[in-house]
Design a protein around this motif. Sequence first.
Motif, mmCIF file in Angstrom:
data_model
loop_
_atom_site.group_PDB
_atom_site.id
_atom_site.type_symbol
_atom_site.label_atom_id
_atom_site.label_comp_id
_atom_site.label_asym_id
_atom_site.label_seq_id
_atom_site.Cartn_x
_atom_site.Cartn_y
_atom_site.Cartn_z
ATOM 1 N N CYS A 259 38.355 -10.166 -18.961
ATOM 2 C CA CYS A 259 37.005 -10.720 -18.759
ATOM 3 C C CYS A 259 36.016 -9.596 -18.460
ATOM 4 C CB CYS A 259 37.022 -11.728 -17.613
ATOM 5 S SG CYS A 259 37.915 -13.259 -17.977
ATOM 6 N N ALA A 260 36.410 -8.656 -17.612
ATOM 7 C CA ALA A 260 35.513 -7.564 -17.236
ATOM 8 C C ALA A 260 35.233 -6.622 -18.397
ATOM 9 C CB ALA A 260 36.114 -6.786 -16.066
ATOM 10 N N ALA A 261 36.148 -6.558 -19.380
ATOM 11 C CA ALA A 261 35.962 -5.662 -20.522
ATOM 12 C C ALA A 261 34.763 -6.048 -21.373
ATOM 13 C CB ALA A 261 37.234 -5.625 -21.377
ATOM 14 N N HIS A 262 34.253 -7.261 -21.193
ATOM 15 C CA HIS A 262 33.046 -7.655 -21.920
ATOM 16 C C HIS A 262 31.819 -6.868 -21.450
ATOM 17 C CE1 HIS A 262 34.475 -11.189 -24.272
ATOM 18 N NE2 HIS A 262 35.420 -11.189 -23.352
ATOM 19 N N SER A 263 31.958 -6.109 -20.372
ATOM 20 C CA SER A 263 30.870 -5.236 -19.923
ATOM 21 C C SER A 263 30.681 -4.055 -20.856
ATOM 22 C CB SER A 263 31.159 -4.713 -18.511
ATOM 23 O OG SER A 263 32.305 -3.864 -18.512
ATOM 24 N N VAL A 264 31.693 -3.757 -21.683
ATOM 25 C CA VAL A 264 31.692 -2.602 -22.597
ATOM 26 C C VAL A 264 31.422 -1.320 -21.803
ATOM 27 C CG1 VAL A 264 31.032 -1.857 -24.898
ATOM 28 C CG2 VAL A 264 30.603 -4.204 -24.230
ATOM 29 N N ARG A 265 32.039 -1.225 -20.641
ATOM 30 C CA ARG A 265 31.929 -0.032 -19.801
ATOM 31 C C ARG A 265 33.316 0.292 -19.254
ATOM 32 N NH1 ARG A 265 28.177 -1.213 -15.103
ATOM 33 N NH2 ARG A 265 28.464 1.014 -14.695
ATOM 34 N N PRO A 266 33.550 1.520 -18.825
ATOM 35 C CA PRO A 266 34.824 1.807 -18.161
ATOM 36 C C PRO A 266 34.986 0.877 -16.962
ATOM 37 C CG PRO A 266 33.658 3.847 -18.676
ATOM 38 C CD PRO A 266 32.699 2.730 -18.951
ATOM 39 N N LEU A 267 36.158 0.307 -16.802
ATOM 40 C CA LEU A 267 36.346 -0.681 -15.740
ATOM 41 C C LEU A 267 36.351 -0.051 -14.354
ATOM 42 C CD1 LEU A 267 38.951 -3.151 -17.282
ATOM 43 C CD2 LEU A 267 36.466 -2.998 -17.564
ATOM 44 N N GLU A 268 36.306 1.274 -14.294
ATOM 45 C CA GLU A 268 36.157 1.968 -13.017
ATOM 46 C C GLU A 268 34.698 2.098 -12.608
ATOM 47 O OE1 GLU A 268 39.801 3.110 -15.239
ATOM 48 O OE2 GLU A 268 37.651 3.263 -15.708
ATOM 49 N N SER A 269 33.781 1.608 -13.456
ATOM 50 C CA SER A 269 32.352 1.742 -13.189
ATOM 51 C C SER A 269 31.858 0.680 -12.213
ATOM 52 C CB SER A 269 31.555 1.619 -14.494
ATOM 53 O OG SER A 269 31.952 2.605 -15.420
ATOM 54 N N VAL A 270 30.853 1.046 -11.436
ATOM 55 C CA VAL A 270 30.239 0.126 -10.487
ATOM 56 C C VAL A 270 29.716 -1.110 -11.219
ATOM 57 C CG1 VAL A 270 28.291 -0.162 -8.896
ATOM 58 C CG2 VAL A 270 29.611 1.954 -8.884
ATOM 59 N N ALA A 271 29.916 -2.267 -10.617
ATOM 60 C CA ALA A 271 29.375 -3.558 -11.071
ATOM 61 C C ALA A 271 30.070 -4.146 -12.292
ATOM 62 C CB ALA A 271 27.869 -3.467 -11.324
ATOM 63 N N THR A 272 31.144 -3.532 -12.789
ATOM 64 C CA THR A 272 31.871 -4.164 -13.890
ATOM 65 C C THR A 272 32.586 -5.432 -13.416
ATOM 66 O OG1 THR A 272 33.654 -2.562 -13.492
ATOM 67 C CG2 THR A 272 32.189 -2.138 -15.345
ATOM 68 N N ALA A 273 32.842 -5.527 -12.118
ATOM 69 C CA ALA A 273 33.430 -6.759 -11.591
ATOM 70 C C ALA A 273 32.499 -7.939 -11.809
ATOM 71 C CB ALA A 273 33.743 -6.606 -10.102
ATOM 72 N N ALA A 274 31.197 -7.687 -11.825
ATOM 73 C CA ALA A 274 30.228 -8.773 -12.018
ATOM 74 C C ALA A 274 30.469 -9.489 -13.339
ATOM 75 C CB ALA A 274 28.803 -8.225 -11.976
ATOM 76 N N VAL A 275 30.736 -8.718 -14.385
ATOM 77 C CA VAL A 275 30.957 -9.315 -15.700
ATOM 78 C C VAL A 275 32.238 -10.134 -15.702
ATOM 79 C CG1 VAL A 275 31.321 -8.818 -18.146
ATOM 80 C CG2 VAL A 275 29.650 -7.492 -16.825
ATOM 81 N N GLY A 276 33.291 -9.602 -15.085
ATOM 82 C CA GLY A 276 34.536 -10.358 -14.997
ATOM 83 C C GLY A 276 34.355 -11.667 -14.257
ATOM 84 N N LEU A 277 33.625 -11.645 -13.146
ATOM 85 C CA LEU A 277 33.382 -12.858 -12.366
ATOM 86 C C LEU A 277 32.595 -13.886 -13.159
ATOM 87 C CD1 LEU A 277 32.468 -11.196 -8.941
ATOM 88 C CD2 LEU A 277 34.532 -12.526 -9.427
ATOM 89 N N VAL A 278 31.560 -13.428 -13.849
ATOM 90 C CA VAL A 278 30.713 -14.359 -14.589
ATOM 91 C C VAL A 278 31.468 -14.984 -15.762
ATOM 92 C CG1 VAL A 278 28.669 -14.517 -16.067
ATOM 93 C CG2 VAL A 278 28.540 -13.295 -13.892
ATOM 94 N N PHE A 279 32.213 -14.174 -16.514
ATOM 95 C CA PHE A 279 32.953 -14.738 -17.646
ATOM 96 C C PHE A 279 34.032 -15.704 -17.178
ATOM 97 C CE2 PHE A 279 30.804 -11.756 -20.334
ATOM 98 C CZ PHE A 279 30.892 -12.295 -21.607
ATOM 99 N N ALA A 280 34.689 -15.391 -16.062
ATOM 100 C CA ALA A 280 35.689 -16.316 -15.531
ATOM 101 C C ALA A 280 35.033 -17.611 -15.075
ATOM 102 C CB ALA A 280 36.437 -15.659 -14.378
ATOM 103 N N ALA A 281 33.908 -17.508 -14.382
ATOM 104 C CA ALA A 281 33.223 -18.707 -13.882
ATOM 105 C C ALA A 281 32.721 -19.589 -15.013
ATOM 106 C CB ALA A 281 32.077 -18.308 -12.962
ATOM 107 N N THR A 282 32.204 -18.988 -16.079
ATOM 108 C CA THR A 282 31.713 -19.807 -17.196
ATOM 109 C C THR A 282 32.831 -20.632 -17.817
ATOM 110 O OG1 THR A 282 32.014 -17.970 -18.764
ATOM 111 C CG2 THR A 282 29.809 -18.258 -17.809
ATOM 112 N N ALA A 283 34.034 -20.063 -17.875
ATOM 113 C CA ALA A 283 35.160 -20.796 -18.470
ATOM 114 C C ALA A 283 35.390 -22.108 -17.750
ATOM 115 C CB ALA A 283 36.425 -19.938 -18.433
#
Length: 473
Positions: A184-208
């Motif tokens: 889910c977080a990979a939809h950020s198209v950024r290294p997953l070690e980057s700040v705020a990539t968790a936000a994308v994972g949370l949002v994609f999981a919540a939308t599901a």
Amino acid sequence: MLGLMRRAAIVGAGPNGLSAAITLARAGVATTVFEAAETVGGAARTAELTLPGFRHDVGSSVYPFGVASPFFRELPLERFGLRWIEPGAAMAHPLDDGTAVMLEHSIEATAAGLGVDGDTWRRLIGPLVEGWPKLCGELLGPVVHVPRHPLLLGRFGLFAMLPATALEKMLFRGERARALFAGCAAHSVRPLESVATAAVGLVFAATAHAVGWPIVEGGAQALSDALAKYFVSLGGEIRTGTRIADLRELGDADAILCDVSPRQLRQIAGERLSLEYAEKMERFAYGPGVFKVDWALSGPIPWRAKECLRAATVHVGGTMEEIAAAESAPWGGEVAARPFVLVTQPSLFDVTRAPAGKHTAWAYCHVPNGWEGSAVEAIEAQVERFAPGFRECVLARHTMGTRALEQWDANLIGGDISGGAMTLGQMVARPAMSLYRTGTKGLYLCSASTPPGGGVHGMCGHLAALRALEDLG
């Protein structure tokens, strides 16, 4: 009375351009849309790319933010042919042990498949789902605004600002939950070690869990056509096959809104932009591109984990560590030997996509911006890894590298499908602190290079048009 006095021109008939046009037309502004291609839709179009009767979404295909969009939800698009199709599960993530982690519509069903991390998933995602309508309004609304739900937004931000890898290691003990969240977080198209990539994972999981990850009956083109038909019903005009090379071609429009990238805006606006703003457009950073493959198939993809056939979206990438390595590679100018591959298989749920008994699917992986190599072998090897015998199902394939994608849609600079890198700075000042306004009277940017960014939701166009209406008023 506004419509008797004002005229607007929109450059680009992608979902954001059409959303801007609808917003203006509903306010009574005489609005004309100019589109270089022969069909509307931008990166939301459908075509027969492989064999006759096999209809492929050339760009976007799955729309969690489309069905969640506050703007789309207030439009009567069903009257103009839009039909959402919700698969039995939002997403599947196959693993090497022959099972798949399923992102179900139900939090409870998802948690049941996560073993030791089931309770953690409930506690982490549950509050976001319960407050989803409010949270969605905050996330897809204007960047600069007084939060209407500060406690909910604060709870989200507590975890959202973390790197995805840090959140996973802090909260999850098992590989299944880590793999699910990493995808889910990979939809950020950024290294997953980057700040705020968790936000994308949370949002994609919540939308599901809150709204699903639907596809559109008939393909992405049906969504774009519905927006276009509604706009025309409001009295608007669309001119396809009309490329605007210089904004002076638009005459004396009171407002010009451009559904283009910052680089294109710099080119077509020329001296109408201040030197300072033009330099900001030139410095705007683009993220990794994608390499995409479309397949005509003799049958469904033969996933080892049969539950993958319940989802239109499949994340193919293995473990969290593999996904993190794959998503870091493009930022270093490389393509991972085992890339993270996003697969869609819409024909399992929409019979209009392929001849009877046959199927379509597409997949892409992230590659360096402007990369000119081929990722076909790497992509198909990853699919074959979890679906032995897949290559024997392929009747025909169509590939698009970064250059081909940009030639098809000029907004996809170097194959970047997000409208620019979603770095922390460019999430706040996108593409500059003035957001939609360019500093030139009557000229606005309304593409995915403005907030809230990439994804088919129309909010960039809608919010830009609201700024234009404020200025016109």
